[in-house]
Design a protein around this motif. Structure first.
Motif, short mmCIF file in Angstrom:
data_model
loop_
_atom_site.label_atom_id
_atom_site.label_comp_id
_atom_site.label_asym_id
_atom_site.label_seq_id
_atom_site.Cartn_x
_atom_site.Cartn_y
_atom_site.Cartn_z
N UNK A 1 -6.03 4.49 -1.88
CA UNK A 1 -6.33 4.14 -0.49
C UNK A 1 -7.81 4.35 -0.21
N UNK A 2 -8.42 3.41 0.38
CA UNK A 2 -9.81 3.58 0.78
C UNK A 2 -10.80 3.26 -0.32
N UNK B 1 2.73 2.48 2.36
CA UNK B 1 2.60 3.23 3.61
C UNK B 1 3.65 2.70 4.57
N UNK C 1 -15.98 -0.60 7.67
CA UNK C 1 -15.32 0.53 7.01
C UNK C 1 -14.57 0.03 5.78
N UNK D 1 -3.02 8.20 -3.01
CA UNK D 1 -3.99 8.54 -1.98
C UNK D 1 -5.41 8.23 -2.43
N UNK E 1 -17.91 8.59 6.63
CA UNK E 1 -16.81 9.40 6.10
C UNK E 1 -16.24 8.83 4.80
N UNK E 2 -15.98 7.52 4.85
CA UNK E 2 -15.36 6.90 3.67
C UNK E 2 -16.38 6.79 2.53
N UNK F 1 -18.79 9.03 1.91
CA UNK F 1 -18.88 10.35 1.29
C UNK F 1 -17.69 10.59 0.37
N UNK F 2 -16.53 10.19 0.88
CA UNK F 2 -15.30 10.49 0.15
C UNK F 2 -15.22 9.74 -1.17
N UNK F 3 -15.46 8.43 -1.13
CA UNK F 3 -15.20 7.65 -2.34
C UNK F 3 -16.45 7.30 -3.12
N UNK G 1 -7.57 -1.55 4.46
CA UNK G 1 -6.80 -2.36 5.40
C UNK G 1 -7.53 -2.53 6.72
N UNK H 1 -17.69 7.36 11.27
CA UNK H 1 -16.43 6.82 10.76
C UNK H 1 -16.65 5.96 9.53
N UNK H 2 -17.84 5.38 9.43
CA UNK H 2 -18.15 4.63 8.20
C UNK H 2 -18.62 5.61 7.11
N UNK I 1 0.82 -1.22 0.00
CA UNK I 1 0.00 0.00 0.00
C UNK I 1 0.85 1.26 0.00
#
Ligand code: ATP
Ligand code: SF4
Ligand code: SF4
Ligand code: MG
Lengths: 703, 314
Positions: free
Chosen positions: A99-100, A68, A178, A96, A126-127, A129-131, A105, A123-124, A66
């Motif tokens: 990732x996600x 990282x 997540x 970046x 968030x990801x 919305x982002x992707x 991971x 927290x779920x 990854x």
């Protein structure tokens, strides 16, 4: 309830394609090549298990994939392709975006992997919305949907909660939720179940298996537990000191075991069907080499009992021994023709006769209630304190030269019980008798002779070693207290070092110069120095690698035989307990619910809790059938104990109101085997007609 | 959460109680006799005895204490021994001025300290970090009167931007006072910036190392989102505590700065009271200072509890 899953290799284009990856860490001692020339492919829908002992470079490999790595890490050469994209060629800003969305991971400690001050749902969301570019409201709904998929009870309310309000098992479900939200191509799980109880682990593995049938992603599953690999993976790579030594389907690797290291690892593991009387464990001699001092030739050669001169000359590369099965051993053909070579020696140990010694320790009705602040305004006053019944009426006995094993999930009171017996914790009530003599609760009130008789070995050997004393001095301390002369002490210390298989020149070393296994040997030597009748071992193996564990188990058994010591052996590893113990007590919420000889406890009829524990053991053999009984939730808090049978709110065999209202009676299966349950023994026998863990009827049968 | 708040308030009462005993006791045992002080050096023995009787100075200690404490709570703080004016309005007007100064101090050092701390943590062990760490160490070590004496020549005499003397009329509005507040505020803030920056740096570094921050990066969140949503929220928790613990230092610093710059706040009033051995005024000023300290801690505790869900939701 039998587990029927198909395990086929999938022959499609790999999603993840790692070629000749080499990773180094730059350190003060120069670069250390931690991963060398590793190649692996994972197809969609495939779970690839990467196993290896601590420090073999599994996590480094995962982080290199990854990109990282730690700041001092560097990918030296090789390529990593994900669905055709060359990840190593991407600029960091593009990485970046991977990732996600394309790679996610899951790490070992779920409690650390979630942000303590953000709600689970957010927290779920968030990801999402982002992707997935969802709106706030859609993302919220998605979070609840994901939690539902994780079979979380009451997902709407869980979404609003904070991490500290959930148990470890629930948090790991959240972390998996997540990771699956964006339906990535590659999911990397680094020891996802290592910090969980066996029962929770089994439930999480079930969940992962079912979810992955739905989400067709490639999974890299890292673990040090061969049982978990056999349980969940399709293919497996065995990693050692930065290289993969054997790779193939789970069936190929676990059946043919074409590398001496694989055989060594499997030989180290106590099998649930074996005990110390019929099989001794074969520990792998020596240690993993330091990565900057690798041997020339085969990296396993210093520890290999099949080594030849030629092995030391050239480093063998992975060869395809059979279709899809690779090994880095030159002499694999010998292994192939002799399936039992290097495996555990099946001969009986020369163990003294199974005769009933006198009872050394007898504890009756031990209780330990802690009183803690209830929190809130009430806690300003005395009345606001609540009782935690950590141990609530336990009776047991240990005979001379025998081992009593105690098993149970974390929080069931095993450690508190042993600390009460050792006198480190003052019992609230009950009687502790040592060799027929009542002894005081607190160690400070016990006579020197009584103190000498009971010794402890803890999970963390550092806790009992003073970092400023040489280990020789640490071992000598109990001897000094016994008033021996200087010369006698020196002689005894040397003997003790020999007894625990440590070289004598270690005597002047400081604790930090020792490995975990060596420190645990010192802890044992120190316990032995007092010439105790009983040693309480509280999870003495859990922080150690399997090869080290095997050596320590062998050591403990040898010492028991030569010194006629009794052990109280506490562990969550049921196979190890089964192997080392003569008697086993199963504990749940401060009480014993089943007790008997080791063979009896592992044979039906079982207490429903024992049954669930046994069914959860990850067994390192894909050909073993295991009934699948899963427990809901986690151990309730010892503050609000369930009424009636304490197990009733999780018991898969609960028979009705009676379980909630009345304390179950003790039933005697035989003179030495007792079960505390409302179900009659006959009924238990019909319900549990089969042994939970058994060899598949025909070899090769797919589970 | 309610229980948490109640507990905090309860503990404040306890602290206030002990503080008031100490303050009362110390002022009692200060040299000089109140009656003597009031009547002056040439008073007759008899007049002094009468006044002692009137003031209740012959009563046992605890009776005097109770009288004083009850009156204090009632807001009846007596008159100044020196100028015979009622103490309560006098102290309140000075308290208002000190509060104005405190606001400016906080507005300077909290944001600046946090900014520097976060910056240092992000550039850990690199040049910015080393510079920030060194400078904040110097600031922490610099006593307020020294920094004042360095600031005045620079800003007032060399640049000529700000007035060197802040002895304004005690009833000035905030707007009127502001230009006179900046320099003393900087002098006080410099001292605390170092603390806040160091705490924030340590807190941020701790959080940056956590698994959940790694997880946040690996979710693909851009750096600034990770920083604001995941890091700062947790990293600033200890900073909140430090700001509150620093309140004592800050009040002490303000005292000095008020004197150096001649600003009409509580500090200068206290100094004046001490110079004149004005016991009731000393007591009142000290009690107000202690109360402020307790309130600052309460606010910090509440803020901490509010920011930390482990305390907020059980
Ligand atoms: N940042 C680092 N700098 C130097 N050496 C490191 C660094 N991180 C890891 N190592 C070393 O690299 C080797 C491989 O570590 P890694 O964490 O990949 O092993 P692992 O197989 O995941 O072990 P475990 O099972 O304990 O998690 C170890 O010897 C470790 O000490
Ligand atoms: S190559 Fe030789 S030394 Fe290496 S594992 Fe095979 S037999 Fe052992
Ligand atoms: S008593 Fe009832 S609840 Fe308890 S173990 Fe037996 S069947 Fe289960
Ligand atoms: Mg690892």
């Amino acid at each position: 309830m039998t587990d029927t899953r198909s395990r086929k290799t999938i022959d499609t284009e790999p999603i993840l394609d790692v070629k000749n990856l080499t990773v180094t860490y730059h350190t003060d001692r120069g670069p250390i090549y931690t991963v060398r020339n590793v190649s692996l492919q994972i197809a969609a829908g495939e779970i690839y298990g990467l196993v290896g002992e601590s420090g073999s470079g599994k996590s480094t490999l995962a982080r290199a994939i990854v990109r990282y790595l730690a700041d001092n890490g560097e990918i030296k050469s090789g390529s990593v392709k994900l669905g055709g994209t060359d990840l190593l060629a991407l600029p960091m800003s593009k990485m970046q975006q991977v990732w996600g969305s394309r790679i996610t991971m899951v790490h070992q400690d779920p409690a650390a992997a979630v942000n303590p001050s953000i709600t689970i749902g957010e927290q779920i969301a968030e990801i999402a919305r982002l992707h997935l570019h969802l709106s706030s409201a859609e993302a919220k709904a998605k979070a609840v949907e994901m939690l539902k998929k994780m079979r979380m009870p009451d997902p709407e309310s869980v979404a609003k909660r904070y991490p500290h309000q959930l148990s470890g098992g629930m948090l790991q479900r959240v972390v998996i939720a997540i990771a699956l939200t964006t339906n990535p191509q590659l999911l990397i799980m680094d020891e996802p179940t290592t910090s969980l109880d066996v029962t929770t682990e089994a439930a999480i593995l079930d969940l992962v298996r079912e979810l992955l049938a739905e989400y067709k992603m490639a999974v890299l599953f890292i673990t040090h537990n061969l049982g978990v690999v056999a349980n969940i993976c399709n293919r497996v790579g065995v990693m050692y000191a930065g290289e993969i030594l054997e790779e193939g389907t789970v069936q190929q690797v676990f059946r043919s075991k074409l590398h001496p290291y694989t055989r060594g690892l499997l030989g180290c593991l106590p099998k649930i069907t074996n005990d110390k009387r019929n099989v001794s464990l074969t520990a792998i001699p020596g240690y993993i080499p330091r990565m900057n001092q690798l041997p020339t030739g085969c990296i396993f050669s210093p520890r290999c009992s099949m080594v030849e001169d030629e092995c030391k000359a050239v480093r063998p590369s992975l060869l395809e021994a059979e279709a899809g099965h690779f090994t880095a051993c030159r002499r694999w053909e010998i292994l192939q023709s002799k399936p039992e070579l290097l495996m555990d020696s099946q001969h009986a140990r020369d163990f003294s006769k199974h005769e009933e010694g006198p009872v050394v320790l007898s504890a009756s009705n031990i209780k330990k209630h802690f009183s803690v602040s209830a929190g809130g305004f009430a806690s300003l006053f005395k009345r606001g304190r609540v009782k935690i019944k950590a141990v609530d009426g336990v009776s047991l006995g240990v005979r001379g030269g025998f081992t009593l094993g105690i098993v149970g999930e974390s929080g069931c009171g095993k450690t508190t019980l042993s600390r009460c017996i050792a006198g480190l914790e003052e019992a609230t009530s009950g009687e502790i008798e040592l060799e027929g003599e009542l002894i005081p609760y607190s160690v400070s009130k016990r006579t020197p002779a009584q103190r000498k008789s009971i010794q402890m070995v803890f999970q963390n050997p550092d806790a009992s070693l003073n970092p400023h004393y040489t280990i020789g001095e640490s071992v000598a301390r109990p001897l000094v207290l016994m008033g021996l002369s200087k010369k006698e002490i020196q002689e005894r210390v040397r003997q003790l070092f020999n007894a625990v298989n440590l070289p004598e020149d270690y005597i002047n070393r400081l604790p930090h110069e020792l490995s975990g296994g060596e420190k645990q040997r010192i802890a044992i030597a120190r316990a032995l120095a007092a010439e105790p009748t009983l040693i309480l071992c509280d999870e003495p193996l859990s922080s150690l690698d399997v090869s080290v564990q095997a050596a320590l188990i062998n050591l403990l058994i040898k010492l028991q035989d030569t010194h006629k010591i009794s052990y109280l052996f506490i562990s969550h590893d049921l196979a190890a307990v089964r192997y080392i113990s003569d008697w086993i007590a199963v504990m749940y919420l401060g009480r014993i619910c089943e007790i008997g000889s080791a063979e009896d406890v592992f044979m039906p009829p079982y207490h429903p809790y024992t049954e669930a524990l046994l069914s959860a053991i990850p067994i390192p053999d894909p050909d073993v059938r295991q009934e699948r009984i899963r427990l809901e939730g986690s151990v309730p808090s010892a503050i609000n104990l369930p009424s009636g049978c304490r197990f009733h709110n999780r018991c898969p065999r609960k028979i009705g109101r009676i379980c909630e209202e009345q304390e179950p009676p003790w039933q005697d299966v035989s003179e030495h085997h007792h079960i505390c349950c409302h179900i009659t023994l006959d009924e238990l026998r019909t319900l549990q007609s089969e042994v939970i863990v058994r060899q598949a009827d025909s070899p090769g049968e797919v589970r | 959460m309610i229980a948490y708040i109640l507990r905090r308030i309860g503990s404040i009462f306890v602290i206030m109680f002990f503080a008031s005993i100490i303050i009362f006791a110390i002022t009692q045992f200060l040299p000089g006799d109140v009656a003597q002080l009031v009547l002056g050096q040439f008073a007759t023995e008899e007049a002094i005895a009468n006044l002692r009787e009137e003031f209740g100075l012959n009563n046992p200690f605890y009776v005097q204490y109770l009288d004083w404490a009850v009156n204090f709570i009632k807001g009846d703080w007596g008159n100044s021994l020196v100028n015979r004016m009622p103490i309560f309005p006098m102290v309140m007007s000075r308290l208002r001025n000190s509060a104005m100064l405190a606001v400016v101090v906080l507005m300077i050092y909290v944001p600046l300290g946090i900014l520097l701390g976060v910056l240092a943590a992000l550039k850990r062990d690199k040049l910015p970090d080393q510079m920030i760490t060194t400078v904040s160490m110097v600031f922490v070590a610099l006593p307020v009167f020294v920094s004042s004496l360095l600031l005045i020549p620079f800003f007032c005499h060399y640049l000529g931007w700000l007035p060197a003397n802040s002895s304004i009329h005690p009833d000035s509005t905030f707007g009127e006072a502001l230009p006179y507040l900046i320099l003393p505020a900087i002098a006080v803030a410099l001292n605390s910036i170092g603390y806040v920056a160091r705490m924030t740096r340590a807190g941020t570094i701790d959080v940056l190392r956590t698994d959940y921050v790694r997880a946040a990066y690996l979710k693909g969140l851009p750096r600034w989102q990770v920083l604001f949503r995941h890091v700062l929220r947790n990293a600033l928790l200890p900073t909140v505590t430090i700001v509150a613990m620093d309140a004592g230092m800050m009040i002490g610093g303000m005292l000095v700065a008020e004197v150096v710059f001649g600003y009409p706040g509580l500090g200068r009033l206290l100094l004046y009271a001490m110079q004149n051995q004005d016991l009731p005024l000393i007591q009142a000023c000290s009690m107000v200072a202690v109360t402020m300290l307790c309130l600052a801690n309460l606010v910090a505790d509440l803020l901490y509890g509010f920011l930390n869900p482990r305390i907020r939701v059980k």
